[in-house]
Design a protein around this motif. Structure first.
Motif, PDB file in Angstrom:
ATOM      1  N   ASN A 117       0.852  -1.175   0.153  1.00 20.28           N
ATOM      2  CA  ASN A 117      -0.108   0.181   0.095  1.00 20.28           C
ATOM      3  C   ASN A 117       0.813   1.375  -0.102  1.00 20.28           C
ATOM      4  O   ASN A 117       0.490   2.184  -0.612  1.00 20.28           O
ATOM      5  N   PHE A 118       1.860   1.260   0.691  1.00 15.43           N
ATOM      6  CA  PHE A 118       2.619   2.482   0.898  1.00 15.43           C
ATOM      7  C   PHE A 118       3.481   2.707  -0.417  1.00 15.43           C
ATOM      8  O   PHE A 118       3.639   3.773  -1.046  1.00 15.43           O
ATOM      9  N   LEU A 119       4.066   1.653  -1.151  1.00 14.50           N
ATOM     10  CA  LEU A 119       4.913   1.641  -2.139  1.00 14.50           C
ATOM     11  C   LEU A 119       3.748   2.334  -3.322  1.00 14.50           C
ATOM     12  O   LEU A 119       4.369   3.210  -4.168  1.00 14.50           O
ATOM     13  N   SER A 120       2.590   2.042  -3.348  1.00 10.10           N
ATOM     14  CA  SER A 120       1.641   2.748  -4.524  1.00 10.10           C
ATOM     15  C   SER A 120       1.419   4.083  -4.053  1.00 10.10           C
ATOM     16  O   SER A 120       1.431   5.190  -4.935  1.00 10.10           O
ATOM     17  N   VAL A 121       1.295   4.389  -2.749  1.00 12.43           N
ATOM     18  CA  VAL A 121       1.088   5.833  -2.467  1.00 12.43           C
ATOM     19  C   VAL A 121       2.304   6.540  -2.698  1.00 12.43           C
ATOM     20  O   VAL A 121       2.389   7.801  -2.992  1.00 12.43           O
ATOM     21  N   LEU A 122       3.334   6.119  -2.516  1.00 14.56           N
ATOM     22  CA  LEU A 122       4.669   6.629  -2.619  1.00 14.56           C
ATOM     23  C   LEU A 122       4.911   7.231  -4.304  1.00 14.56           C
ATOM     24  O   LEU A 122       5.321   8.264  -4.536  1.00 14.56           O
ATOM     25  N   ALA A 123       4.509   6.065  -5.096  1.00 16.72           N
ATOM     26  CA  ALA A 123       4.506   6.454  -6.604  1.00 16.72           C
ATOM     27  C   ALA A 123       3.601   7.546  -6.913  1.00 16.72           C
ATOM     28  O   ALA A 123       3.710   8.492  -7.790  1.00 16.72           O
ATOM     29  N   VAL A 124       2.272   7.457  -6.378  1.00 16.95           N
ATOM     30  CA  VAL A 124       1.326   8.543  -6.380  1.00 16.95           C
ATOM     31  C   VAL A 124       1.504   9.911  -6.202  1.00 16.95           C
ATOM     32  O   VAL A 124       1.520  10.804  -6.876  1.00 16.95           O
ATOM     33  N   VAL A 125       1.993   9.907  -5.005  1.00 13.26           N
ATOM     34  CA  VAL A 125       2.664  11.139  -4.424  1.00 13.26           C
ATOM     35  C   VAL A 125       3.812  11.921  -5.411  1.00 13.26           C
ATOM     36  O   VAL A 125       3.658  13.004  -5.507  1.00 13.26           O
ATOM     37  N   THR A 126       4.830  10.987  -5.539  1.00 16.35           N
ATOM     38  CA  THR A 126       5.843  11.340  -6.420  1.00 16.35           C
ATOM     39  C   THR A 126       5.349  12.015  -7.701  1.00 16.35           C
ATOM     40  O   THR A 126       5.802  13.222  -8.175  1.00 16.35           O
ATOM     41  N   ARG A 128       5.373  15.080   4.063  1.00 18.64           N
ATOM     42  CA  ARG A 128       4.402  15.416   5.139  1.00 18.64           C
ATOM     43  C   ARG A 128       3.159  14.544   4.664  1.00 18.64           C
ATOM     44  O   ARG A 128       2.687  13.888   5.546  1.00 18.64           O
ATOM     45  N   VAL A 129       3.091  14.387   3.412  1.00 20.05           N
ATOM     46  CA  VAL A 129       1.959  13.588   2.858  1.00 20.05           C
ATOM     47  C   VAL A 129       2.376  12.122   2.953  1.00 20.05           C
ATOM     48  O   VAL A 129       1.589  11.381   3.638  1.00 20.05           O
ATOM     49  N   LEU A 130       3.391  11.805   2.708  1.00 19.98           N
ATOM     50  CA  LEU A 130       4.144  10.489   2.969  1.00 19.98           C
ATOM     51  C   LEU A 130       4.070   9.925   4.254  1.00 19.98           C
ATOM     52  O   LEU A 130       3.730   9.097   4.844  1.00 19.98           O
ATOM     53  N   PHE A 131       4.422  10.922   5.323  1.00 14.66           N
ATOM     54  CA  PHE A 131       4.854  10.513   6.764  1.00 14.66           C
ATOM     55  C   PHE A 131       3.096  10.259   7.291  1.00 14.66           C
ATOM     56  O   PHE A 131       2.923   9.231   7.855  1.00 14.66           O
ATOM     57  N   TRP A 132       2.147  11.304   6.965  1.00 21.63           N
ATOM     58  CA  TRP A 132       1.043  10.822   7.563  1.00 21.63           C
ATOM     59  C   TRP A 132       0.230   9.928   6.760  1.00 21.63           C
ATOM     60  O   TRP A 132      -0.834   9.023   7.387  1.00 21.63           O
ATOM     61  N   GLN A 133       0.288   9.422   5.632  1.00 23.02           N
ATOM     62  CA  GLN A 133      -0.224   8.554   4.798  1.00 23.02           C
ATOM     63  C   GLN A 133       0.273   7.119   5.397  1.00 23.02           C
ATOM     64  O   GLN A 133      -0.465   6.084   5.549  1.00 23.02           O
ATOM     65  N   ALA A 134       1.529   7.147   5.692  1.00 19.27           N
ATOM     66  CA  ALA A 134       2.268   6.046   6.270  1.00 19.27           C
ATOM     67  C   ALA A 134       1.468   5.771   7.737  1.00 19.27           C
ATOM     68  O   ALA A 134       1.346   4.475   8.121  1.00 19.27           O
ATOM     69  N   ILE A 135       1.440   6.701   8.491  1.00 16.79           N
ATOM     70  CA  ILE A 135       0.872   6.364   9.682  1.00 16.79           C
ATOM     71  C   ILE A 135      -0.696   5.943   9.695  1.00 16.79           C
ATOM     72  O   ILE A 135      -1.327   5.060  10.287  1.00 16.79           O
ATOM     73  N   ALA A 136      -1.422   6.530   8.630  1.00 14.74           N
ATOM     74  CA  ALA A 136      -2.794   5.988   8.482  1.00 14.74           C
ATOM     75  C   ALA A 136      -2.643   4.480   7.821  1.00 14.74           C
ATOM     76  O   ALA A 136      -3.432   3.778   8.578  1.00 14.74           O
ATOM     77  N   ILE A 137      -1.888   3.892   7.063  1.00 12.60           N
ATOM     78  CA  ILE A 137      -1.676   2.864   6.565  1.00 12.60           C
ATOM     79  C   ILE A 137      -1.333   2.063   7.613  1.00 12.60           C
ATOM     80  O   ILE A 137      -2.097   0.762   7.880  1.00 12.60           O
ATOM     81  N   LEU A 138      -0.361   2.121   8.618  1.00 14.04           N
ATOM     82  CA  LEU A 138       0.108   1.591   9.641  1.00 14.04           C
ATOM     83  C   LEU A 138      -1.379   1.187  10.648  1.00 14.04           C
ATOM     84  O   LEU A 138      -1.707   0.094  11.077  1.00 14.04           O
ATOM     85  N   LEU A 139      -2.039   2.322  11.018  1.00 12.12           N
ATOM     86  CA  LEU A 139      -3.117   1.968  11.900  1.00 12.12           C
ATOM     87  C   LEU A 139      -4.089   1.300  11.215  1.00 12.12           C
ATOM     88  O   LEU A 139      -4.681   0.513  12.101  1.00 12.12           O
TER      89      LEU A 139
END
Length: 175
Positions: free
Chosen positions: A61-70, A146-157
């Motif tokens: 999930n995070f890798l796909s978010v990383l690609a989208v944010v980039t 900031r987007v990546l940090f908070w999306q990572a927290i949301a994904i973990l949670l």
């Protein structure tokens, strides 16, 4: 006791090499609307170790978010540079977002205004996939880190909560 309706596919998954099982969960975690939560739950129901399933789902999930944010951040930079203004978004008649998407964007914008990036990131999975949320934040000009940090927290949670529930569900049913 209720028989496991997933027994056949569960046996098939268990026959796969141990390296392939979490890779499949990780790939499923990349799919919007399945994401980390759904992928972890599916993996656990199919007999993959809950910790392995949750970690693989989170990473996918995070890798796909990383690609989208980039990509979204780069597109925004080019658009803003081309406009020579603050990057305010306008839609031409033919490029207007769909009604459903516009409603989701308004809701997300409201959460962003009311709760900031942290609160909106944590609430957004209730309404939209993390990939769309992350793209919206990046396109709105929120710093990539900031987007990546908070999306990572949301994904973990969210993935952690669903993995715990799925583990309890599977245990409760005796699967």
């Amino acid at each position: 006791m209720v028989d496991n309706p997933y027994e056949g596919i569960r046996e098939w998954v268990q026959q796969l090499p141990e390296l392939v099982q979490p890779l499949g969960v990780g790939v499923a975690g990349m799919v919007p609307y399945i994401e980390g939560e759904g992928a972890a739950g599916i993996g656990i129901i199919l007999g993959i170790n809950p910790v392995v399933a949750a970690l693989a789902a989170m990473i996918g999930n995070f890798l796909s978010v990383l690609a989208v944010v980039t990509i979204s951040s780069r597109v925004r930079q080019r658009v803003v540079a081309g406009r020579g203004n603050d990057g305010a978004t306008t839609y031409p008649a033919s490029g207007a977002p769909s009604e459903r998407r516009a409603k989701g964007q308004r809701r997300l914008q409201g959460w962003l205004s009311r709760f900031g990036v942290p609160g909106a990131s944590l609430l957004a999975p209730l309404a939209l996939p993390t990939q769309l949320t992350a793209a919206f934040f990046a396109a709105s000009g929120v710093r990539t880190e900031r987007v990546l940090f908070w999306q990572a927290i949301a994904i973990l949670l969210w993935t952690g909560v669903i993995a715990a529930l799925a583990t309890g569900f599977v245990g409760f049913l005796g699967w």
